[in-house]
Write a protein that holds these residues in place. Structure first.
Motif, mmCIF file in Angstrom:
data_model
loop_
_atom_site.group_PDB
_atom_site.id
_atom_site.type_symbol
_atom_site.label_atom_id
_atom_site.label_comp_id
_atom_site.label_asym_id
_atom_site.label_seq_id
_atom_site.Cartn_x
_atom_site.Cartn_y
_atom_site.Cartn_z
ATOM 1 N N VAL A 1 33.038 26.802 43.999
ATOM 2 C CA VAL A 1 34.319 27.148 43.368
ATOM 3 C C VAL A 1 34.618 26.128 42.269
ATOM 4 C CG1 VAL A 1 35.369 28.427 45.267
ATOM 5 C CG2 VAL A 1 35.588 25.938 45.188
ATOM 6 N N LYS A 2 35.148 26.655 41.155
ATOM 7 C CA LYS A 2 35.182 25.844 39.943
ATOM 8 C C LYS A 2 36.389 24.911 39.871
ATOM 9 C CE LYS A 2 34.281 26.426 35.107
ATOM 10 N NZ LYS A 2 34.325 27.298 33.957
ATOM 11 N N ASN A 3 37.528 25.409 40.296
ATOM 12 C CA ASN A 3 38.735 24.605 40.130
ATOM 13 C C ASN A 3 38.821 23.508 41.198
ATOM 14 O OD1 ASN A 3 41.550 23.738 40.238
ATOM 15 N ND2 ASN A 3 41.845 25.388 38.734
ATOM 16 N N PRO A 4 38.988 22.253 40.776
ATOM 17 C CA PRO A 4 39.041 21.162 41.765
ATOM 18 C C PRO A 4 40.102 21.388 42.837
ATOM 19 C CG PRO A 4 39.011 20.281 39.540
ATOM 20 C CD PRO A 4 39.105 21.753 39.390
ATOM 21 N N ARG A 5 41.217 22.041 42.460
ATOM 22 C CA ARG A 5 42.275 22.301 43.454
ATOM 23 C C ARG A 5 41.743 23.219 44.554
ATOM 24 N NH1 ARG A 5 46.426 25.219 40.926
ATOM 25 N NH2 ARG A 5 45.887 24.053 39.081
ATOM 26 N N ASP A 6 41.020 24.272 44.156
ATOM 27 C CA ASP A 6 40.448 25.200 45.149
ATOM 28 C C ASP A 6 39.370 24.495 45.968
ATOM 29 O OD1 ASP A 6 42.053 27.119 44.065
ATOM 30 O OD2 ASP A 6 40.497 27.847 42.687
ATOM 31 N N TYR A 7 38.602 23.652 45.294
ATOM 32 C CA TYR A 7 37.520 22.925 45.974
ATOM 33 C C TYR A 7 38.083 22.019 47.055
ATOM 34 C CZ TYR A 7 33.183 20.248 46.479
ATOM 35 O OH TYR A 7 32.051 19.645 46.982
ATOM 36 N N LEU A 8 39.286 21.488 46.802
ATOM 37 C CA LEU A 8 39.899 20.562 47.759
ATOM 38 C C LEU A 8 40.774 21.272 48.793
ATOM 39 C CD1 LEU A 8 40.932 17.628 45.391
ATOM 40 C CD2 LEU A 8 39.242 17.547 47.229
ATOM 41 N N HIS A 9 40.970 22.576 48.623
ATOM 42 C CA HIS A 9 41.859 23.314 49.527
ATOM 43 C C HIS A 9 41.287 23.308 50.940
ATOM 44 C CE1 HIS A 9 44.300 26.519 51.191
ATOM 45 N NE2 HIS A 9 45.111 26.352 50.158
ATOM 46 N N PRO A 10 42.141 23.061 51.963
ATOM 47 C CA PRO A 10 41.619 22.961 53.341
ATOM 48 C C PRO A 10 40.921 24.239 53.821
ATOM 49 C CG PRO A 10 43.998 22.466 53.255
ATOM 50 C CD PRO A 10 43.570 22.768 51.863
ATOM 51 N N ASP A 11 41.336 25.418 53.329
ATOM 52 C CA ASP A 11 40.726 26.667 53.832
ATOM 53 C C ASP A 11 39.638 27.209 52.912
ATOM 54 O OD1 ASP A 11 42.695 26.529 55.754
ATOM 55 O OD2 ASP A 11 44.101 27.690 54.524
ATOM 56 N N LYS A 12 39.129 26.353 52.017
ATOM 57 C CA LYS A 12 38.197 26.897 51.027
ATOM 58 C C LYS A 12 36.833 27.218 51.627
ATOM 59 C CE LYS A 12 36.768 22.627 51.361
ATOM 60 N NZ LYS A 12 37.611 21.479 51.554
ATOM 61 N N LYS A 13 36.128 28.047 50.839
ATOM 62 C CA LYS A 13 34.680 28.127 51.033
ATOM 63 C C LYS A 13 34.126 27.412 49.817
ATOM 64 C CE LYS A 13 33.422 32.197 53.613
ATOM 65 N NZ LYS A 13 34.166 33.453 53.571
ATOM 66 N N PHE A 14 33.146 26.519 50.010
ATOM 67 C CA PHE A 14 32.636 25.788 48.852
ATOM 68 C C PHE A 14 31.914 26.714 47.873
ATOM 69 C CE2 PHE A 14 32.731 22.103 51.843
ATOM 70 C CZ PHE A 14 33.638 21.350 51.123
ATOM 71 N N VAL A 15 31.150 27.660 48.437
ATOM 72 C CA VAL A 15 30.321 28.504 47.578
ATOM 73 C C VAL A 15 31.139 29.681 47.040
ATOM 74 C CG1 VAL A 15 28.262 29.962 47.486
ATOM 75 C CG2 VAL A 15 28.237 27.850 48.819
ATOM 76 N N ALA A 16 31.175 29.817 45.708
ATOM 77 C CA ALA A 16 31.896 30.939 45.105
ATOM 78 C C ALA A 16 31.021 32.179 45.143
ATOM 79 C CB ALA A 16 32.270 30.607 43.665
ATOM 80 N N GLU A 17 29.730 32.026 44.841
ATOM 81 C CA GLU A 17 28.821 33.167 44.807
ATOM 82 C C GLU A 17 27.383 32.704 45.005
ATOM 83 O OE1 GLU A 17 29.951 35.771 41.576
ATOM 84 O OE2 GLU A 17 28.137 36.965 41.943
ATOM 85 N N GLU A 18 26.615 33.563 45.645
ATOM 86 C CA GLU A 18 25.188 33.259 45.843
ATOM 87 C C GLU A 18 24.383 34.516 45.581
ATOM 88 O OE1 GLU A 18 24.062 31.720 49.664
ATOM 89 O OE2 GLU A 18 22.050 31.263 48.908
ATOM 90 N N LYS A 19 23.252 34.400 44.910
ATOM 91 C CA LYS A 19 22.406 35.583 44.744
ATOM 92 C C LYS A 19 20.931 35.188 44.657
ATOM 93 C CE LYS A 19 23.321 36.040 39.843
ATOM 94 N NZ LYS A 19 23.646 36.952 38.783
ATOM 95 N N ALA A 20 20.106 36.162 44.989
ATOM 96 C CA ALA A 20 18.665 35.921 44.879
ATOM 97 C C ALA A 20 18.280 35.989 43.411
ATOM 98 C CB ALA A 20 17.913 36.962 45.686
ATOM 99 N N ILE A 21 17.283 35.204 43.007
ATOM 100 C CA ILE A 21 16.781 35.262 41.630
ATOM 101 C C ILE A 21 15.655 36.297 41.614
ATOM 102 C CG2 ILE A 21 15.679 33.945 39.771
ATOM 103 C CD1 ILE A 21 16.965 31.409 40.917
ATOM 104 N N SER A 22 15.830 37.346 40.815
ATOM 105 C CA SER A 22 14.815 38.403 40.777
ATOM 106 C C SER A 22 13.565 37.889 40.047
ATOM 107 C CB SER A 22 15.354 39.635 40.061
ATOM 108 O OG SER A 22 15.471 39.337 38.684
ATOM 109 N N GLU A 23 12.486 38.655 40.133
ATOM 110 C CA GLU A 23 11.257 38.254 39.437
ATOM 111 C C GLU A 23 11.482 38.208 37.923
ATOM 112 O OE1 GLU A 23 7.924 40.532 40.823
ATOM 113 O OE2 GLU A 23 8.294 39.967 42.915
ATOM 114 N N HIS A 24 12.232 39.209 37.414
ATOM 115 C CA HIS A 24 12.539 39.240 35.972
ATOM 116 C C HIS A 24 13.285 37.983 35.559
ATOM 117 C CE1 HIS A 24 11.573 43.489 35.277
ATOM 118 N NE2 HIS A 24 11.939 43.631 36.536
ATOM 119 N N GLU A 25 14.293 37.655 36.360
ATOM 120 C CA GLU A 25 15.098 36.466 36.034
ATOM 121 C C GLU A 25 14.262 35.195 36.117
ATOM 122 O OE1 GLU A 25 19.471 38.005 37.608
ATOM 123 O OE2 GLU A 25 18.030 37.178 39.018
#
Ligand code: SAM
Ligand code: SF4
Length: 386
Positions: A288-312
């Motif tokens: 998560v990008k915003n430091p306030r959200d990053y420090l929030h007690p109920d946060k999830k650290f990861v905003a998004e995760e994805k597999a890298i395709s062969e093309h990518e």
């Protein structure tokens, strides 16, 4: 089907997102510090963030660590030491690990440099940008020429024999002489490394909304050409678009990015790219990008995760590796993407025919023409893999 047979090196990036003041050209995830620095809370969060990602890097040694920002030197040496100690308690470091910290000349005194060194930092990257006061003012920097030169002295006195200076060129109203004089003075500071960036006007910055008068194209070209010659004469080897090293003291952390190695990023907005040999896949995730959200007690650290395709994987490998002035061994393509060279044979053939790659069966390296038309060369690998 990707196959990863060779272990991929692993770097750790730690993002510290605050600055005293936001510079008008900067689009990094950096935030003006309006209240007291939430140092302890942020260090706690970083350690928790790292711990959550331990399973993904289990059993692997960390080769490089990079504290980036923002302005990491706003943090106290004690905080930096705590981060490194806690990380090392949970993972193994390579014996010759490179640990870099970005520092801002406006936030330093000698005891801080000594403290950072004692904390385990063995490489400093100092954001000087220019040594002309008028230019530093235009860039909205909090330091002046005197501060910058004093910071260089202090870091030498503190025992840092491996340090980088960041300089920018193509600055508002900058003449060729202005830019070269900055470079000459940078060389006189005897750094082991110089990062010499051309100023770019990024969206969502003050300069984007209030464009300054930039040098004409011909002036920019001359600055580039004469600047490169000056650096080469002074014994600096260009090894990437904007990176120059003396005695081969390259930035190992950045080289790992350009060689499409793995990296774990912790801290607000940090990006990671990891190879998972157990599943034979590569993934990318960002926090998560915003430091306030990053420090929030109920946060999830990861905003998004994805597999890298062969093309990518193909495109991203080329996007990074072709930035390296001397290229990479061709075998690195299969090691880092898990794909065979056959999957890019048509594109390689075309790139050789157009003389954008040097004619060497063992090395993947842009020719002089390829360096000049790097975007076109990289674009040839967009969306192609079987
Ligand atoms: C992430 S910044 C952090 C360094 C530190 N906060 C500082 O500015 O002193 C790394 C470097 O990127 C360069 N940079 C930042 N924005 C840029 C831009 N718009 N164009 C060119 N170079 C830029 C600057 O030289 C800066 O020192
Ligand atoms: S000090 Fe560095 S990171 Fe902070 S706003 Fe300025 S350029 Fe960006």
């Amino acid at each position: 089907m990707q196959k990863f047979n060779v272990p991929t090196p692993l770097g750790l990036y730690i993002h510290l997102p605050w600055c005293v003041r936001k510079c008008p050209y900067c689009d990094f995830n950096s935030h003006e510090l309006r209240n007291a620095l939430p140092e302890t809370a942020y260090v706690d969060a970083l350690i928790q963030d790292f711990e959550e990602h331990l399973p993904a890097i289990w059993g692997r040694r960390i080769s490089t660590i990079f504290f980036g920002g923002g302005t990491p030197s706003l943090f106290s040496p004690a905080a930096i030491e705590r981060i490194l100690t806690e990380i090392n308690a949970r993972s193994a470091f390579h014996a010759d690990i490179e640990i870099t910290m970005e520092a801002n000349p406006g936030t330093l005194d000698e005891s801080r440099f000594t403290g950072f060194r004692q904390a385990g930092i063995n490489r400093v990257s100092l954001g000087v940008q220019s040594l002309q006061d008028e230019k530093l003012k235009t860039l909205g920097r909090i330091h002046n020429r005197e501060y910058a030169l004093r910071a260089v002295d202090m870091l030498k006195k503190a025992g840092f024999d491996n340090f980088n200076l960041d300089f920018m060129h193509g600055l508002p109203n900058q003449s060729i002489d202005d830019a070269l004089s900055d470079l000459r003075e940078a060389i006189a500071c005897e750094p082991t490394h110089l990062s010499w960036y051309q100023l770019t006007i990024e969206p969502n910055t003050f300069f984007h909304h209030h464009p300054p008068a930039l040098p004409a194209e011909e002036v920019l070209w001359e600055i580039q050409e004469q600047g490169k010659a000056l650096l080469t004469d002074a014994g600096f080897m260009q090894y990437e678009v904007s990176a120059y090293a003396k005695n081969n003291r390259v930035c190992a952390h950045n080289v790992n990015y350009w060689e499409f190695g793995d990296y774990l990023g912790i801290g607000a907005g940090a990006h990671s790219k990891l190879t998972h040999t157990d599943k034979q896949i590569m993934t990318r995730h960002w926090q998560v990008k915003n430091p306030r959200d990053y420090l929030h007690p109920d946060k999830k650290f990861v905003a998004e995760e994805k597999a890298i395709s062969e093309h990518e994987a193909v495109f991203e490998f080329m996007l990074n590796a072709l930035r390296l002035t001397h290229g990479v061994p061709l075998t690195l393509f299969a090691e880092r993407t898990g794909l065979t060279l056959d999957s890019i044979q048509p594109q390689l053939k075309l790139a050789y025919e157009k003389k954008l790659l040097i004619d060497n069966p063992n090395i993947l390296c842009p020719s002089e023409l390829g360096h000049r038309f790097l975007n076109d060369l990289v674009a040839m690998f967009l969306g192609h893999a079987d």
